[in-house]
Scaffold this active site. Structure first.
Site, PDB file in Angstrom:
ATOM      1  CG  HIS A  19     -21.971  -0.766 -43.091  1.00  0.00           C
ATOM      2  ND1 HIS A  19     -21.033   0.201 -43.996  1.00  0.00           N
ATOM      3  CD2 HIS A  19     -21.086  -2.424 -43.683  1.00  0.00           C
ATOM      4  CE1 HIS A  19     -20.679  -0.876 -45.334  1.00  0.00           C
ATOM      5  NE2 HIS A  19     -20.412  -1.656 -44.383  1.00  0.00           N
ATOM      6  CG  HIS A  22     -24.879  -1.345 -46.869  1.00  0.00           C
ATOM      7  ND1 HIS A  22     -23.962  -2.011 -45.478  1.00  0.00           N
ATOM      8  CD2 HIS A  22     -24.297  -1.994 -47.524  1.00  0.00           C
ATOM      9  CE1 HIS A  22     -24.053  -2.885 -45.760  1.00  0.00           C
ATOM     10  NE2 HIS A  22     -23.512  -3.199 -47.069  1.00  0.00           N
ATOM     11  CB  CYS A 126     -13.431 -16.333 -51.398  1.00  0.00           C
ATOM     12  SG  CYS A 126     -13.732 -14.724 -49.653  1.00  0.00           S
ATOM     13  CB  CYS A 129     -15.424 -13.013 -52.369  1.00  0.00           C
ATOM     14  SG  CYS A 129     -13.882 -11.315 -52.344  1.00  0.00           S
ATOM     15  CB  CYS A 143     -10.637 -13.702 -49.047  1.00  0.00           C
ATOM     16  SG  CYS A 143     -10.612 -12.443 -49.732  1.00  0.00           S
ATOM     17  CG  HIS A 146     -13.997 -11.779 -46.963  1.00  0.00           C
ATOM     18  ND1 HIS A 146     -14.014 -11.273 -48.606  1.00  0.00           N
ATOM     19  CD2 HIS A 146     -15.455 -11.088 -46.640  1.00  0.00           C
ATOM     20  CE1 HIS A 146     -15.789 -10.677 -48.855  1.00  0.00           C
ATOM     21  NE2 HIS A 146     -16.139 -10.423 -48.232  1.00  0.00           N
ATOM     22  CE  LYS A 296     -11.735  -3.297 -44.804  1.00  0.00           C
ATOM     23  NZ  LYS A 296     -10.867  -4.527 -45.538  1.00  0.00           N
ATOM     24  CE  LYS A 299     -20.194  -5.381 -37.328  1.00  0.00           C
ATOM     25  NZ  LYS A 299     -20.779  -7.219 -38.019  1.00  0.00           N
TER      26      LYS A 299
HETATM   27  N1  MSP Z   1     -24.110  -8.086 -52.845  1.00  0.00           N
HETATM   28  C1  MSP Z   1     -23.663  -7.637 -53.785  1.00  0.00           C
HETATM   29  C2  MSP Z   1     -23.771  -6.917 -54.391  1.00  0.00           C
HETATM   30  C3  MSP Z   1     -24.354  -7.384 -55.643  1.00  0.00           C
HETATM   31  S1  MSP Z   1     -25.539  -5.981 -56.724  1.00  0.00           S
HETATM   32  C4  MSP Z   1     -25.773  -7.310 -58.565  1.00  0.00           C
HETATM   33  C5  MSP Z   1     -22.607  -6.761 -52.415  1.00  0.00           C
HETATM   34  N2  MSP Z   1     -23.157  -6.409 -51.607  1.00  0.00           N
HETATM   35  S2  MSP Z   1     -22.723  -5.615 -50.101  1.00  0.00           S
HETATM   36  O1  MSP Z   1     -23.845  -5.621 -49.032  1.00  0.00           O
HETATM   37  O2  MSP Z   1     -21.445  -5.914 -49.802  1.00  0.00           O
HETATM   38  O3  MSP Z   1     -21.787  -4.210 -50.503  1.00  0.00           O
HETATM   39  C6  MSP Z   1     -21.427  -3.892 -51.874  1.00  0.00           C
HETATM   40  C7  MSP Z   1     -21.583  -2.177 -52.454  1.00  0.00           C
HETATM   41  O4  MSP Z   1     -21.673  -1.509 -50.492  1.00  0.00           O
HETATM   42  C8  MSP Z   1     -20.253  -1.626 -52.251  1.00  0.00           C
HETATM   43  O5  MSP Z   1     -20.474  -2.303 -53.404  1.00  0.00           O
HETATM   44  C9  MSP Z   1     -20.353  -0.327 -51.845  1.00  0.00           C
HETATM   45  O6  MSP Z   1     -21.642   0.039 -53.144  1.00  0.00           O
HETATM   46  C10 MSP Z   1     -21.258  -0.552 -50.980  1.00  0.00           C
HETATM   47  N3  MSP Z   1     -20.288  -0.150 -49.440  1.00  0.00           N
HETATM   48  C11 MSP Z   1     -19.677  -1.538 -48.631  1.00  0.00           C
HETATM   49  N4  MSP Z   1     -18.718  -0.578 -47.970  1.00  0.00           N
HETATM   50  C12 MSP Z   1     -18.240   0.590 -48.490  1.00  0.00           C
HETATM   51  C13 MSP Z   1     -17.749   2.101 -47.775  1.00  0.00           C
HETATM   52  N5  MSP Z   1     -16.633   1.289 -46.710  1.00  0.00           N
HETATM   53  N6  MSP Z   1     -17.574   2.451 -48.413  1.00  0.00           N
HETATM   54  C14 MSP Z   1     -18.013   2.911 -49.256  1.00  0.00           C
HETATM   55  N7  MSP Z   1     -19.459   2.184 -49.909  1.00  0.00           N
HETATM   56  C15 MSP Z   1     -18.993   0.859 -50.006  1.00  0.00           C
HETATM   57  O7  MSP Z   1     -21.297  -7.123 -52.405  1.00  0.00           O
END
Ligand code: MSP
Length: 471
Positions: A19, A22, A126, A129, A143, A146, A296, A299
């Site tokens: 999304h 990322h 959790c 997380c 949590c 989540h 936030k 879905k």
């Molecule tokens: N797999 C772990 C990270 C391990 S790194 C050693 C993880 N993955 S995640 O898919 O949940 O991605 C998290 C990252 O995605 C966040 O730290 C951020 O960089 C990005 N984002 C996810 N949702 C976001 C928003 N709504 N807004 C901005 N960035 C966010 O955590």
């Protein structure tokens, strides 16, 4: 000799589709990577997938898929996202990669083994997380990230003496040897450490977690996903298999993460590195969260911003521009389509696009930027200096603001000079304008790479083109 620079994104969970959150972190790291390359650095840029863990194992089971097949499908989508975001040359690491990733993780495990001990443990976990939580982390027993009750877990695990390193980590953060940005996050993490840090479990029993990397010399255990995932920053460089490349780029210059995973990166990660006798990363940027239309993303609300369709609709450069011009890097920022269109039309179509169009119609054979006046050269130089200063401090919105002031200033100049009226000095005016365009193209290249390239080509006498048609 070229200086080396290593910038990373987190590795993303293979639990769902990509999304905009990322995409945001990937764009951020790419802007930094491109900028540093432009400044003469030899840049290593890494991203990838976090593919192990109970959560992924459960998701795969739910879809009646083999976990391997499940993660393969998702990683394809993230690879496509990198491509569509126009992420520059990077290394894509996957934690299921036995050749590239596993040797580094196992080497890391051995390097910290003097700080590991086995203990029976009972706690709340959790799975969203992938972390043990304590009662004080919960809101109404759930949590908060989540909105789910954690599950009780009891087993014998390997523990890491995190508590032994808390003080040293805090010192490194306090002194900015390990620079945590923004300072509000630095303070947050320092007070978190002050409250007391306990040792953490770093393995799970194989019955509970079969989808993971085996603990060296202990068949009954798998390496905890966060230890596995954090080690990607070493394995991607070659730790455990290509020490030369590893030594060339470690320590990391910038880890880009979202604020949600700050503690893992600012406490557990540096403690592991200290234990392994490795230098700490230089900077950790924890950016804010993106909300959608003020809420936030979820879905159920139906407000999830989908990067692929946004790119298809408006073009990748407009997307890259919007998120860094409009949203505060260190605070939360809102995406709204109305605001997106406003910025697109005012800054890209009417601002940059219009200036380029006006100048391109004035470009004549034989006029080169070398003919620019000393005043304009100085103006451009001053702008570049101020731009670089802000870029070096990761103040991207302000850096873009500097470029747009130059655009507006130049618009005013064209209005005053009216070079199309064939006035005597029109050759010099056009040379000044070319000098501006070339500089703008350089400055904007990290943000809007393909449009910046088009600006350059147009300034060099190439074919005219409408850069950002009004929407
Ligand atoms: N797999 C772990 C990270 C391990 S790194 C050693 C993880 N993955 S995640 O898919 O949940 O991605 C998290 C990252 O995605 C966040 O730290 C951020 O960089 C990005 N984002 C996810 N949702 C976001 C928003 N709504 N807004 C901005 N960035 C966010 O955590």
């Amino acid at each position: 000799m070229k200086k080396n620079f290593f910038v990373s994104t987190p590795i993303y969970y293979s639990s769902g589709n990509p999304h905009i959150g990322h995409a945001y972190t990937t764009m951020l790291a790419d802007i930094i990577a491109r900028y540093k390359r432009e400044r003469g650095f030899d840049v290593f840029f890494s991203t990838g997938m976090d593919e192990h863990g109970t959560k992924i194992q459960r998701y795969a089971e739910k879809e009646e898929k083999d976990p391997r097949e499940f993660v393969d499908e998702i990683s394809e989508k993230f690879i496509r996202l990198c491509k569509e975001l126009n992420a520059s040359e990077h290394r894509f690491i996957r934690t299921t990669d036995k050749e590239e990733h596993w040797p580094g993780v196992q080497k890391m495990w051995k390097a910290i083994s003097h700080d590991l001990y086995k203990k029976k443990y009972k706690g709340l976990y959790c799975f969203g997380c992938e972390v043990f939580v304590s009662e004080k982390d919960l809101v109404d027993g759930k949590c908060p990230a989540h909105d789910k009750e954690p599950e009780e877990v009891e087993e014998e695990n390997w523990f890491f003496r995190l508590s032994n390193y808390a003080e040293r980590v805090a010192k490194a953060i306090e002194r900015d040897d390990f620079h945590v940005l923004p300072s509000s996050r630095k303070n947050e993490i320092l007070s978190f450490i002050k409250e007391g840090v306990e040792d953490i479990s770093v393995s799970r029993s194989v019955e509970k977690l079969s989808w993971g990397i085996p603990v060296p010399d202990d068949d009954t255990q798998r390496i905890y996903v966060w230890v596995d995932a954090l080690s990607n920053y070493l394995s991607v460089l070659g730790y455990g298999r290509d020490e030369e490349n590893f030594n060339k780029f470690w320590p990391a210059d910038v880890h880009c993460v979202g604020k949600d995973i700050l503690r893992f990166h600012a406490v557990i990660w540096p403690a592991m590195l200290l234990s392994a006798g490795l230098p700490l990363p230089k900077t950790l940027i924890a950016h804010g969260y993106i909300t959608s239309e003020g809420k936030k993303m979820s879905k159920t609300l139906g407000n999830v911003v989908e990067p692929f369709s946004l790119i298809e609709k408006y073009g990748v450069d407009a997307v890259r521009y919007f998120f860094f011009a409009e949203l505060p890097l260190f605070g939360d920022g809102d995406f709204s389509e109305r605001r997106f269109k406003e910025r697109y039309n005012s800054d890209l179509a009417d601002g940059l696009g219009n200036l380029v169009l006006r100048v391109s119609s004035l470009i004549k054979n034989g006029v080169a930027e070398e003919g620019a006046s000393p005043e304009w050269r100085e103006k451009v130089q001053e702008t570049e200096n101020s731009f670089y200063e802000k870029m070096d401090e990761f103040r991207f919105g302000e850096a873009l603001g500097v470029v747009w002031s130059l655009i507006h200033h130049t618009d005013g100049y064209i209005e005053r000079e009216k070079p199309w009226e064939k006035r005597e000095n029109s050759k010099e005016v056009v040379a000044n304008l070319l000098c501006v365009l070339l500089s703008i193209s350089d400055m904007l290249a990290p943000f809007i790479p393909s449009s910046a390239e088009k600006v350059r080509r147009i300034a060099e006498g190439g074919e005219k083109e409408v850069l950002f048609p009004k929407i």
